[in-house]
Design an enzyme around this catalytic site. Structure first.
Site, PDB file in Angstrom:
ATOM      1  N   SER A 242     -45.233  41.214  55.227  1.00 22.67           N
ATOM      2  CA  SER A 242     -44.067  40.636  55.903  1.00 22.67           C
ATOM      3  C   SER A 242     -42.868  41.543  55.650  1.00 22.67           C
ATOM      4  CB  SER A 242     -43.785  39.237  55.351  1.00 22.67           C
ATOM      5  OG  SER A 242     -43.374  39.347  53.996  1.00 22.67           O
ATOM      6  N   LYS A 243     -41.733  41.187  56.266  1.00 26.14           N
ATOM      7  CA  LYS A 243     -40.536  42.036  56.124  1.00 26.14           C
ATOM      8  C   LYS A 243     -40.157  42.230  54.661  1.00 26.14           C
ATOM      9  CE  LYS A 243     -38.398  42.498  60.448  1.00 26.14           C
ATOM     10  NZ  LYS A 243     -38.405  41.450  61.436  1.00 26.14           N
ATOM     11  N   ARG A 244     -40.313  41.162  53.852  1.00 26.40           N
ATOM     12  CA  ARG A 244     -39.888  41.305  52.444  1.00 26.40           C
ATOM     13  C   ARG A 244     -40.798  42.271  51.691  1.00 26.40           C
ATOM     14  NH1 ARG A 244     -43.049  37.756  49.126  1.00 26.40           N
ATOM     15  NH2 ARG A 244     -44.430  36.572  50.487  1.00 26.40           N
ATOM     16  N   HIS A 245     -42.020  42.478  52.188  1.00 24.63           N
ATOM     17  CA  HIS A 245     -42.957  43.400  51.540  1.00 24.63           C
ATOM     18  C   HIS A 245     -42.738  44.845  51.983  1.00 24.63           C
ATOM     19  CE1 HIS A 245     -45.887  39.816  51.435  1.00 24.63           C
ATOM     20  NE2 HIS A 245     -45.468  40.010  50.211  1.00 24.63           N
TER      21      HIS A 245
END
Length: 474
Positions: A242-245
Site C-alpha cells: 500500500s502507499k504507506r509501504h
C-alpha cells in the site's frame, strides 16, 4: 535462445508508473537485453474513461528516468480497435464465437444464480447455440468466445510451473461489447500476436487472464507466447503493498532522492535472486538475469534496504555526476526552485569541491542537499536552536579571536587552515573540539556539518571571515 526474443511492457495509463510496474518493465527489459532481443512498449488505453494523457506522460517519463529504453514506437492499444474487431469477426465466421443478446437483467440473474450455487462459470450459455433470428429487436449483441466446456486449459509457466484450469469453470468471455468496442482480453492477444511477442512476463495477478487468453489463442489457431507470471510485491509485514509501504509512483522515489541505478538494483532483487549477490552493475544484471531465479512467493518491500543500497551508489558515484543529479532533483523537491536560483559557477564549484565529504554521509540526494545547505546559506546565518545555545559570550569572544588567527592564513586550503586552528588550540590550552564546535556553529549555523576543514576550504577565505565576523562580539 535465438535473437528473436520479443518482450513487452504493457501498462494501463490510469495512474503513475508504480513500483510493481517498474519491476515488471525491468524484468522484461533485462530478459530482452540478455537474449539480444527487443522490448516493446504498449500503452493499454482501451479503458477510455480512466486513461489519461498525464498518466501516459508519467509512465514514459518514469521509464526514461529508470533508463529502461524500449524498441520502436510506443503502441497505443486503442488505435488498433479495428484490427481487434477483425479478429472477433474471424472467430465468428469460423464458428468459434457467437452473438449474445442477453439483457443486463438476464446477465445479473445468471450471475446471482451461479454465485448462489457456488459456480465460477457465471454465464450459462444462453445464446451459445441459439439462432440470431430469435433476438429481441433493436438489441446490439456482444460477441462471445465459444470456449471449450470440457477438458482443461493448461499454461506451462516459466515461474509458476504447470497451471491447470478445468474448462467447465471458465466462461464464454466477451470479445466485443455491444458498442463494438473490443475487450481487454481480446486486444491483448491480438496485439501480442501482431507484435511478435515471444515472452510475456507480467504480475501473477494476470494468471487467470492467461487461461482466458490461451483459449483465444487456441480459437484463432495462433501459438501462445512463453508465459511468466511473477509474484507481486508486498509490504514489509507481508500484506498487499500500500502507499504507506512504498506503493508509490517512480516519480515519488525520484523526489525522495533515489538514484535510478540504485532503484534498478533494488527492484531486480525483489523476487529474483542470484546467489547471495546484492549489488549488480547493469551489465551484470543483464548477464545474470534468468526466469529460473524468480521465486514464486511475494517479495517484501524494505525501505531501509533500498536506502542503504542508494547510499552505496551515492558513495561510489562520480562527483561531477552527483552535482548534475543534485541539480536535476531540485525540480522535484519542495523549495527546490529557491536553491536552483542560487546555483551559479561559484556554488557549483563549491558543491563539487564538497562532494567527497558530502557523499560519505548521504543515503539519498535529499540528504546530500541537506548536507550542502552551508554553501547556499544567506548571511547572517539562521542559527538552529541547538547551535544557538553554544553561542555563549565566551564562545563569541573565542570566535572573534579565531577569526583574527585565520585572517593571517595564506594560502587558504584545508592544510593551512587546519594547521592554524591546531596552533590556536595549543596556544590557548584548548582541545581541538572546543575550538571546532563554535567555529562550526558560526560557519554553518548548525551543530553538525561535513568536516570543519572541508567547510573552511569550500566556503573560502572571504566568506569564512565574513560569517565569523557576524558572530564575533561587535
Amino acid at each position: 535462445m535465438t535473437d528473436s526474443v520479443v518482450t513487452r511492457f504493457a501498462p494501463s495509463p490510469t495512474g503513475f508508473l508504480h513500483i510493481g510496474g517498474a519491476r515488471t518493465a525491468l524484468f522484461n527489459w533485462l530478459y530482452a537485453k540478455k537474449h539480444g532481443g527487443k522490448m516493446l512498449l504498449r500503452i493499454e488505453d482501451t479503458d477510455r474513461e480512466r486513461s489519461t494523457e498525464p498518466a501516459i506522460a508519467a509512465i514514459l517519463d518514469g521509464l526514461k528516468w529508470l533508463e529502461l529504453d524500449w524498441d520502436g514506437e510506443v503502441i497505443y492499444q486503442f488505435t488498433r480497435a479495428a484490427r481487434h474487431r477483425e479478429a472477433a469477426e474471424q472467430l465468428l465466421a469460423g464458428g468459434k464465437a457467437y452473438r449474445c443478446y442477453a439483457t443486463p437483467e438476464e446477465l445479473t440473474a445468471m450471475r446471482e444464480k451461479a454465485r448462489a450455487e457456488g459456480r465460477t462459470r457465471l454465464y450459462d450459455g444462453l445464446w451459445r447455440d441459439r439462432d440470431g433470428s430469435q433476438a429481441p429487436s433493436g438489441m446490439k449483441p456482444t460477441i462471445r468466445l465459444k470456449a471449450p466446456q470440457t477438458g482443461e486449459t493448461v499454461i506451462e509457466d516459466q515461474v509458476q510451473g504447470r497451471v491447470v484450469w478445468q474448462n467447465e469453470n471458465l466462461d464464454d468471455l466477451v470479445l466485443l461489447r455491444g458498442d463494438g468496442n473490443p475487450t481487454y482480453m481480446l486486444a491483448v492477444v491480438v496485439d501480442d500476436h501482431d507484435m511478435g511477442v515471444t515472452h510475456v512476463i507480467r504480475g501473477d495477478d494476470h494468471l487467470i487472464n492467461a487461461a482466458r487468453q490461451k483459449q483465444i489463442y487456441d480459437a484463432l489457431g495462433w501459438e501462445i507466447p512463453s508465459m511468466s507470471h511473477i509474484p507481486l510485491i508486498h509490504g514489509p509485514d507481508g500484506s498487499k503493498l500500500s502507499k504507506r509501504h512504498g506503493a508509490l509512483g517512480v516519480d515519488a522515489y525520484r523526489a525522495m532522492g533515489y538514484l535510478p541505478a540504485a532503484l534498478r538494483n533494488y527492484l531486480v532483487r525483489l523476487g529474483w535472486s542470484h546467489g547471495d549477490q546484492e549489488i549488480f552493475s547493469t551489465a551484470e544484471m543483464i548477464a545474470d538475469f534468468d526466469l529460473s531465479g524468480v521465486g514464486r512467493s511475494a517479495a517484501r518491500f524494505d525501505f531501509a534496504k533500498l536506502e542503504n543500497l542508494n547510499g552505496h551508489y551515492i558513495r561510489h558515484a562520480d562527483d561531477q555526476s552527483l552535482v548534475t543529479m543534485f541539480e536535476d532533483v531540485l525540480d522535484y523537491v519542495p523549495d527546490g526552485s529557491g536553491l536552483k536560483a542560487k546555483l551559479n559557477d561559484t556554488t557549483r564549484a563549491q558543491l563539487l569541491q564538497a562532494m567527497p565529504s558530502l557523499k560519505e554521509r548521504a543515503k539519498t540526494l535529499i540528504e546530500l542537499i541537506a548536507g550542502s545547505y552551508f554553501i547556499f546559506a544567506d548571511r547572517p546565518l539562521a542559527i538552529e536552536p541547538k547551535a544557538a545555545a553554544l553561542l555563549t559570550p565566551e564562545n563569541r569572544e573565542l570566535i572573534g579571536r579565531l577569526r583574527s588567527a585565520l585572517e593571517a592564513v595564506t594560502p587558504w586550503n584545508p592544510e593551512t587552515t587546519e594547521a592554524a586552528m591546531r596552533a590556536f588550540a595549543e596556544q590557548n590550552n584548548l582541545k581541538l573540539g572546543a575550538v571546532a564546535q563554535p567555529l562550526r556553529v558560526a560557519l554553518t549555523g548548525r551543530t553538525t556539518s561535513p568536516g570543519i576543514f572541508d567547510v573552511l576550504a569550500v566556503l573560502g577565505r572571504q566568506e569564512c571571515l565574513a560569517r565569523l565576523g557576524d558572530q564575533a562580539p561587535a
